[in-house]
Scaffold this motif. Structure first.
Motif, PDB file in Angstrom:
ATOM      1  N   ARG A 167       0.833  -1.222   0.000  1.00  0.00           N
ATOM      2  CA  ARG A 167       0.000   0.000   0.000  1.00  0.00           C
ATOM      3  C   ARG A 167       0.862   1.263   0.000  1.00  0.00           C
ATOM      4  O   ARG A 167       0.611   2.223  -0.737  1.00  0.00           O
ATOM      5  N   GLU A 168       1.911   1.238   0.851  1.00  0.00           N
ATOM      6  CA  GLU A 168       2.790   2.414   0.939  1.00  0.00           C
ATOM      7  C   GLU A 168       3.518   2.629  -0.379  1.00  0.00           C
ATOM      8  O   GLU A 168       3.667   3.771  -0.834  1.00  0.00           O
ATOM      9  N   ARG A 171       1.079   4.011  -2.847  1.00  0.00           N
ATOM     10  CA  ARG A 171       0.775   5.395  -2.499  1.00  0.00           C
ATOM     11  C   ARG A 171       1.897   6.317  -2.957  1.00  0.00           C
ATOM     12  O   ARG A 171       1.655   7.350  -3.589  1.00  0.00           O
ATOM     13  N   ARG A 172       3.129   5.955  -2.690  1.00  0.00           N
ATOM     14  CA  ARG A 172       4.275   6.803  -3.078  1.00  0.00           C
ATOM     15  C   ARG A 172       4.455   6.794  -4.596  1.00  0.00           C
ATOM     16  O   ARG A 172       4.826   7.821  -5.160  1.00  0.00           O
ATOM     17  N   ARG A 175       1.986   9.112  -6.126  1.00  0.00           N
ATOM     18  CA  ARG A 175       2.304  10.501  -5.846  1.00  0.00           C
ATOM     19  C   ARG A 175       3.403  10.996  -6.786  1.00  0.00           C
ATOM     20  O   ARG A 175       3.418  12.164  -7.149  1.00  0.00           O
TER      21      ARG A 175
END
Length: 177
Positions: A167-168, A171-172, A175
């Protein structure tokens, strides 16, 4: 054979009667001698058979004693094997109980850690793991390294941690795009 009346023989005056008595005595003597020999032979055979039977009985007794000894040894061996098996089963039962206690303790610790991970502490830890990965190449490299460590198929992998890392990363990655 007919019996001779000796009183008649002693009164006999005829030689033929005496010859007949003499012949009868001779035949009777031979018959008695043959009967005596048969009796002696039978007695010898009986003694031989008795000795043979005694030998066979002694051999049978010896075999019986050996068989009893063998059976006793087998029983002792069986009892030792049984004791070993019972000890093994007892040890297995103790090991199973110990394992169950350890498993329960591990489950309690794991549930405590999961409760802790579910909150912001876990998310912050994962952000620290990606710290310094500022460009897409570094982010991808860090993600691959973290997945190698925490993948559930690894010995100490953790599925929940791998999902949080995914997930991280997503997410990054989103972005940066």
């Amino acid at each position: 054979m007919e019996m001779i009346d000796w009183e008649e023989v002693s009164r006999a005056e005829d030689i033929d009667e005496l010859k007949e008595a003499k012949l009868w005595l001779f035949q009777e003597n031979i018959r008695l001698e043959n009967a005596r020999r048969e009796l002696e032979t039978s007695q010898e055979d009986f003694l031989k058979e008795r000795v043979q039977l005694r030998k066979e009985l002694e051999e049978l007794n010896r075999r019986t004693i050996q068989e009893r000894k063998r059976l006793k040894e087998e029983n002792l061996f069986f009892e030792k094997k049984l004791a070993i098996l019972q000890d093994g089963f007892r040890q297995l039962d103790e090991d199973r109980r110990s394992f169950e206690r350890q498993k329960k303790a591990l489950e309690e610790r794991t549930s405590y850690v999961r409760e802790e991970r579910g909150g912001p502490v876990m998310e912050e830890s994962v952000r620290l793991l990606f710290r310094g990965a500022n460009n897409p190449l570094a982010l991808r490299k860090r993600y691959k390294d973290l997945v190698k460590i925490f993948h559930p198929d690894n010995l100490f992998g953790d599925e929940e941690m791998a999902q949080i890392i995914n997930r991280e990363y997503l997410r990054r990655k989103g972005r940066e795009e």
